[in-house]
Design an enzyme around this catalytic site. Structure first.
Site, short mmCIF file in Angstrom:
data_model
loop_
_atom_site.label_atom_id
_atom_site.label_comp_id
_atom_site.label_asym_id
_atom_site.label_seq_id
_atom_site.Cartn_x
_atom_site.Cartn_y
_atom_site.Cartn_z
NE ARG A 1 3.05 13.77 47.36
CZ ARG A 1 3.66 13.01 48.25
NH1 ARG A 1 4.99 13.01 48.32
NH2 ARG A 1 2.98 12.24 49.07
CB SER B 1 4.37 13.17 52.28
OG SER B 1 5.00 12.34 53.22
CG ASP C 1 6.77 12.26 56.87
OD1 ASP C 1 5.93 11.96 57.75
OD2 ASP C 1 6.62 11.95 55.67
CG ASP D 1 2.42 13.11 55.57
OD1 ASP D 1 3.64 12.93 55.75
OD2 ASP D 1 1.74 12.39 54.81
NE ARG E 1 8.61 9.68 54.30
CZ ARG E 1 9.79 9.78 53.68
NH1 ARG E 1 10.24 8.79 52.97
NH2 ARG E 1 10.50 10.87 53.77
#
EC number: 2.7.1.106
Length: 593
Positions: free
Chosen positions: A44, A146, A303, A305, A308
């Site tokens: 990331r 994310s 969230d 993607d 969560r």
């Protein structure tokens, strides 16, 4: 520089040319002289030019390394294939979008005659590990960052088990990437995704099977269909809207009310200061106002993607209660065990039942497990460790009901071996509907859980720090506090009982002084157990430039003076920050509220 010049994306090539032209040698070095490594959620970084950034070239290189490693691991790689999914992120300045990076990932593999299951549109992250398992693929990649800031993107890798990769796979893949830095013939040919007979679109099949599997964790469908409760859902400008709507339908609910301004994908996340629902009321503003207008008592936020979930409930005093990840986990733990008890077969053994949490999360599941007789286990931070452990337990005939990490990552059931905001959202809706029939709110039920199993009052926050040497110095000081190789015995006036250092593998509570959890040398993490019963952890984030702190007071059921517990926790956190993190001296940036 020559190697980066060889790439075909004119926007990132131009970024490097500008740096060269302007003599910005330090930034050139920063961008070109190091490579991304696997953190708690894969690779990331920011999108842009350079080998430590996410861009066309680094994604091609990563996929070439993946191909080389998978070819070595699986003799049937070219029969079983590979899954690729993506979210809705994008950046105009580097001509970089999750969809384009997914196509390039697929192209590298298609050019090597590997069958690729490439989703034809954006999907929730949990769909990739789910597809890997269902399609019996050898591995999969999700292009996502994310809930990170809009500038970032990522490359999240799942193994054949459906769990994220852990060591040694991550290190071996990085070695293979280093051996495959020159793009192969065909690696840039993203037209292959339109022309190759080896490309398949798993979207409809996987969506149908996922929704069918959701029924395994639906226990009150008829009640759901009659509920008077209304729900608002925000997908935070990401992938979640369509999938949460479908999940609600599967559970028998009327559709949740979407937040119109946040329903559709927007890579700029233009209505929120940051795309992380964990930040609370400040980022949930639009959904809370809509809920008040629509007379909806529950707000659910996935969230970007959709792996969560945040949840909020309107209280009788007109204020909103935004639940922390630990509080939601207490409710999920109670609910999933209660549903298991009511639906188990007569000969089911509670000793076969497990729940899991990461070691920086609340110990509430441990308290429930002790009282109810099932097993509780801890893992290192990061859902990759939870997924991997669940796979082991399932293979040994165990039943896993629920797992979580405090940063609003939840897994109900085991259809997916990663956190899943879609299923979590609809389970919260069912829980709230069930409680509503008894005139109990989620907040009231949370208090009942604490009264039965003991109050667990926790606080989690962070400081931003963009200087890696500063972070290292903070943790090295703790390892050599009063003298070389001596950890602190006090934090201000608070006496320390035990110290566990996951970075070095030390644990003073163990007879052999060795940590039971595996050593994690690449990240900093120290846990202090205090004489007053508080447990506090300092660690670096695996995905962002943050030093996180976690602290929890775990009380027995007979200790009900929450004000006293909260006061003690606050004093301890203040001491922890002042004595161990020293934000003023170290130039740390406080989390903005």
């Amino acid at each position: 520089i020559k190697r980066f010049y060889g790439q075909l994306n004119p926007k990132t090539k131009e970024q490097i040319e500008n740096l060269l032209r302007n003599g910005m040698n330090k930034e050139l070095r920063d961008r070109l002289c190091c490579r991304m490594t696997f953190g708690t959620a894969g690779l990331r970084s920011a999108m842009g030019a350079g080998f430590c950034y996410i861009n066309d070239l680094t994604v091609i290189q990563s996929t070439q390394g993946m191909y080389k490693y998978l070819e070595r691991c699986f003799s049937d790689f070219k029969q079983r294939g590979f899954v690729v999914g993506y979210d809705t992120r994008g950046q105009v300045t580097s001509s970089c979008s999750s969809q384009r990076l997914a196509k390039l990932t697929a192209a590298v593999l298609l050019a090597k005659d590997v069958p690729v299951y490439l989703f034809s549109r954006y999907v929730p992250t949990p769909f990739v590990p789910y597809a890997v398992q269902k399609l019996k693929a050898v591995a999969g990649v999700m292009i996502t960052a994310s809930h990170n800031r809009k500038e970032d993107n990522g490359y999240k890798v799942y193994w054949e088990t459906g769990a994220q990769i852990t060591s040694p796979h991550d290190k071996e893949i990085l070695k293979c990437i280093e051996e495959c830095v020159e793009p192969w013939n065909g690696s840039w040919n993203d037209n292959l995704v339109d022309t190759s007979p080896l490309k398949r679109d798993p979207l409809q099949d996987i969506c149908r099977r996922y929704m069918e599997d959701l029924k395994k964790i639906c226990f009150y469908r008829e009640l759901n269909s009659k509920t008077t409760l209304k729900f608002v859902h925000t997908s935070f400008h990401g992938v979640g809207h369509d999938y949460v709507q479908l999940a609600f339908k599967v559970f028998g609910f009327k559709p949740p009310i979407p937040v119109p301004e946040q329903k559709d994908p927007d890579p700029d996340f233009s209505t929120v200061k940051c795309p992380n629902p964990e930040e609370g009321e400040s980022v949930l503003e639009l959904s809370l106002r809509l809920a008040e207008k629509e007379n909806a008592r529950i707000v659910l936020a996935t969230d970007p993607d959709a792996d969560r979930l945040a949840a909020a409930e309107l209280q009788e005093n007109g204020c909103w209660k935004v639940f922390t990840g630990n509080e939601l986990a207490a409710l999920f733990g109670w609910w999933m065990f209660d549903c298991w008890k009511k639906n188990q077969s007569r000969n089911a053994d509670v000793k076969n039942v497990y729940m899991l949490a990461t070691t920086v999360s609340s110990k509430i599941l441990k308290a429930i497990a002790l009282k109810e007789g099932f097993h509780f286990e801890e893992t290192l931070p990061g859902f990759k460790w939870i997924g991997s452990r669940i796979k082991d337990l399932l293979e040994n005939g165990k039943e896993v009901l629920f797992a979580f990490e405090e940063s609003i990552g939840f897994l109900c059931g085991t259809s997916v071996l990663d956190k899943d905001g879609v299923s979590a959202a609809v389970v919260v809706a069912e829980m709230a509907s069930y409680l509503e029939t008894m005139n109990i709110t989620l907040k009231q039920q949370l208090i009942k859980v604490y009264e039965k199993y003991g109050y667990h009052i926790s606080k989690t926050s962070y400081f931003l720090c963009y200087e890696p040497p500063t972070i290292k110095n903070i943790f090295e000081r703790l390892r050599n506090f009063d003298a070389p190789k001596e950890y602190p015995k006090f934090c201000g006036t608070f006496a320390i009982l035990y110290v566990r250092d996951i970075t070095t593998g030390y644990d003073s509570s163990q007879p052999n002084k060795k940590s039971v959890l595996p050593v994690s040398k690449n990240s900093q993490m120290i846990t202090f157990t205090f004489q007053n019963g508080c447990v506090a952890t300092l660690r670096t984030s695996g995905t962002e430039p943050k030093i996180k702190y976690y602290a929890e007071m775990c009380a027995s059921p007979d200790q009900s003076d929450t004000a006293l517990l909260e006061e003690e926790l606050k004093k301890l956190i203040d001491a922890l920050i002042e004595n161990f993190l020293q934000p003023s001296k170290n130039g740390l940036i406080w989390r903005s509220v």
